[in-house]
Design a protein around this motif. Structure first.
Motif, PDB file in Angstrom:
ATOM      1  N   LYS A  36     -11.144   0.444  -5.840  1.00  0.00           N
ATOM      2  CA  LYS A  36     -11.760   0.120  -4.552  1.00  0.00           C
ATOM      3  C   LYS A  36     -10.698  -0.364  -3.564  1.00  0.00           C
ATOM      4  O   LYS A  36     -10.646   0.076  -2.409  1.00  0.00           O
ATOM      5  N   ARG A  37      -9.820  -1.247  -4.034  1.00  0.00           N
ATOM      6  CA  ARG A  37      -8.755  -1.759  -3.161  1.00  0.00           C
ATOM      7  C   ARG A  37      -7.790  -0.642  -2.784  1.00  0.00           C
ATOM      8  O   ARG A  37      -7.341  -0.549  -1.645  1.00  0.00           O
ATOM      9  N   ARG A  40      -9.315   1.586  -0.096  1.00  0.00           N
ATOM     10  CA  ARG A  40      -9.273   0.946   1.227  1.00  0.00           C
ATOM     11  C   ARG A  40      -7.861   1.039   1.810  1.00  0.00           C
ATOM     12  O   ARG A  40      -7.677   1.310   2.984  1.00  0.00           O
ATOM     13  N   LEU A  41      -6.888   0.811   0.935  1.00  0.00           N
ATOM     14  CA  LEU A  41      -5.487   0.879   1.371  1.00  0.00           C
ATOM     15  C   LEU A  41      -5.157   2.281   1.875  1.00  0.00           C
ATOM     16  O   LEU A  41      -4.497   2.451   2.902  1.00  0.00           O
ATOM     17  N   VAL A  44      -6.532   2.687   5.452  1.00  0.00           N
ATOM     18  CA  VAL A  44      -5.854   1.898   6.488  1.00  0.00           C
ATOM     19  C   VAL A  44      -4.427   2.389   6.711  1.00  0.00           C
ATOM     20  O   VAL A  44      -3.974   2.507   7.850  1.00  0.00           O
ATOM     21  N   MET A  45      -3.715   2.658   5.621  1.00  0.00           N
ATOM     22  CA  MET A  45      -2.309   3.059   5.739  1.00  0.00           C
ATOM     23  C   MET A  45      -2.151   4.563   6.013  1.00  0.00           C
ATOM     24  O   MET A  45      -1.048   5.017   6.327  1.00  0.00           O
ATOM     25  N   ARG A 160       3.589   0.351  -5.562  1.00  0.00           N
ATOM     26  CA  ARG A 160       2.560   0.659  -4.558  1.00  0.00           C
ATOM     27  C   ARG A 160       3.074   0.388  -3.147  1.00  0.00           C
ATOM     28  O   ARG A 160       2.535   0.874  -2.157  1.00  0.00           O
ATOM     29  N   ASN A 161       4.124  -0.407  -3.067  1.00  0.00           N
ATOM     30  CA  ASN A 161       4.719  -0.767  -1.785  1.00  0.00           C
ATOM     31  C   ASN A 161       5.435   0.415  -1.130  1.00  0.00           C
ATOM     32  O   ASN A 161       5.470   0.521   0.086  1.00  0.00           O
ATOM     33  N   GLU A 221       3.358  -8.977  -6.461  1.00  0.00           N
ATOM     34  CA  GLU A 221       2.200  -8.181  -6.046  1.00  0.00           C
ATOM     35  C   GLU A 221       1.848  -7.097  -7.069  1.00  0.00           C
ATOM     36  O   GLU A 221       1.060  -6.199  -6.791  1.00  0.00           O
ATOM     37  N   PHE A 238       7.310  -4.756   8.747  1.00  0.00           N
ATOM     38  CA  PHE A 238       6.201  -4.644   9.704  1.00  0.00           C
ATOM     39  C   PHE A 238       6.410  -5.605  10.871  1.00  0.00           C
ATOM     40  O   PHE A 238       6.307  -5.230  12.046  1.00  0.00           O
ATOM     41  N   PHE A 274      -0.815   2.541   9.831  1.00  0.00           N
ATOM     42  CA  PHE A 274      -1.176   1.213  10.321  1.00  0.00           C
ATOM     43  C   PHE A 274      -0.081   0.675  11.242  1.00  0.00           C
ATOM     44  O   PHE A 274      -0.364   0.170  12.335  1.00  0.00           O
TER      45      PHE A 274
END
Lengths: 354, 76
Positions: A36-37, A40-41, A44-45, A160-161, A221, A238, A274
């Motif tokens: 789910k996370r 969403r990522l 957005v990204m 994931r970064n 993370e 960012f 994003f």
């Protein structure tokens, strides 16, 4: 540094994209986050898919393919090439330069000068700077700017970064001298005190690669990477972009007396959707003029994102029309910069698969 | 507003108790990707645009900090 060039123009852009492609959904299982996370990522990204080379494929392979495509299609003649500027952070070897390898594989004449620049996300701008400077030499009329990176080889699949956004690609930009009264202006800045925000810690002379540097470690993370892998302090990068780019662009536009409304396209480097959209918001530019889809469909290939952006989002329109464009890059170094130029009436502007 | 923010946080990271008086960043309740997703969720809920320069960890360290950020961004 303020930049000003006269009587120079870009006459063609070709982008080379590897066929090999994976989707974010396919790779989601590699990351330490629930689905789910991750979904969403993705939204957005702007992560959807990324293209990267097969193991063993190197920077010169993509670059030579790109130049040979232009030669075979008659869009370029070998004897016209006076110099090649190669910008990469993923060279074939420490030595010689990738440009030397490209020169040899293309069988170019010994009068053709080749130089490499190690630069990342601002690599399109620094490459253009070098190409424009070379065109001031009396016998130099046509310079090839090759931007190429195959950094997927250096990114951990469990990070994931960085892994969802990384892409490989090459571009060949033809830059020429012209009798027309063209003007290209820009500005570029650097803050080396933040050089560790984006780096590959091991593999150079400071910290050579060893079996120990290849061991994966988990960060706070949940990303797993080794010292041989690319590491990015995402939040710092960012914040750097949102803080540094708007004043640089304001400074450049003020110096040129250009209103941002006069600019047809803002063709920027694209680390992720994003970040680009937040930058568009910060400089008050409509998203229709500032595409943010390159990471979504191709991945971030460092200095190749701007030419990919040019070819994918404007493409054939540049064959018959001329637009006022603002190019901007920001990242590794940390370095950030922008150029304003008239881009159009190109001989070619297209993408090919490798 | 603070109750709604807690609901959004619970939806994002159901494994944590966001009524606790702790620093969400220091305690590892929210990482940098959570912040990005949270920005998108808060912007949608409150129909505002949060400025990029305001997307820093300290503005997401507590429910009160987020409420303050939303008010600064124009949320009613």
């Amino acid at each position: 540094m303020q930049l000003a060039y006269r009587n120079k123009r870009i006459t063609g852009v070709l982008t080379v994209i590897p066929k090999n492609c994976k989707t974010f959904d396919e790779e989601m299982k590699n990351y330490q986050a629930d689905k789910k996370r991750s979904r969403r990522l993705k939204l957005v990204m702007g992560y959807d898919r990324h293209h990267f080379v097969e193991p063993g494929v190197c920077a010169s392979d993509l670059a030579v393919f790109g130049v040979e495509t232009l030669l075979h299609e008659g869009k370029l003649r070998k004897e016209e090439i006076d110099a090649i500027v190669t910008v990469t952070q993923s060279p074939d070897y420490f030595m010689p330069t990738t440009g030397a390898v490209i020169h040899g594989r293309l069988g170019l004449d010994s009068h053709v000068y080749c130089v490499d620049i190690s630069q990342g996300c601002t690599g399109y701008l620094t490459g253009l700077m070098e190409a424009f400077s070379l065109l001031d030499q009396p016998q130099t009329r046509k310079v090839l700017l090759i931007n190429v990176d195959v950094l997927s080889h250096k990114v951990s699949k469990e990070d994931r970064n960085s892994y969802p956004l990384i892409g490989d690609a090459a571009s060949v930009t033809v830059v020429e001298r012209t009798e027309e009264e063209t003007r290209i202006d820009g500005e570029i800045r650097m803050d080396g005190s933040r050089h560790d925000a984006l780096m590959i810690p091991a593999g150079g002379f400071r910290q050579p690669s060893t079996p120990e540097t290849a061991v994966l470690h988990e960060d706070s993370e949940g990303n797993r990477r080794s010292l041989d892998n690319l590491v990015m302090k995402g939040a710092d990068v960012f914040n750097f972009v949102q803080t540094e780019m708007p004043p640089l662009l304001a400074s450049l536009f003020a110096r040129l007396g250009v209103k941002k409304e006069e600019i047809d396209w803002f063709l920027f480097h694209q680390p992720n959707k994003f970040m680009v959209e937040k930058l568009a918001q910060a400089i008050d530019v409509p998203l229709e003029k500032m595409p943010s889809n390159i990471v979504t469909y191709f991945g971030n290939a460092s200095g190749v994102t701007i030419p990919t952006n040019i070819c994918y989002n404007v493409g054939e329109k540049l064959l018959g029309h001329t637009y006022k464009v603002c190019l901007a890059g920001f990242g590794v170094g940390l370095t950030w910069g922008a150029m304003v130029l008239e881009l159009g009436q190109l001989d070619f502007c297209e993408m090919v698969e490798f | 507003m603070e109750q709604k923010i807690r609901e959004i946080l619970a939806d994002l990271r159901p494994e944590f108790d966001f009524t606790e008086d702790v620093d969400f960043i220091e305690e590892g309740y929210l990482d940098s990707f959570d912040i990005v997703q949270l920005v998108a969720m808060l912007e949608k809920e409150y129909e505002v645009k949060i400025k990029g320069i305001d997307i820093v960890p300290e503005n997401f360290s507590s429910v009160a900090a987020m409420a303050e950020l939303l008010k600064k961004s124009g949320a009613k």
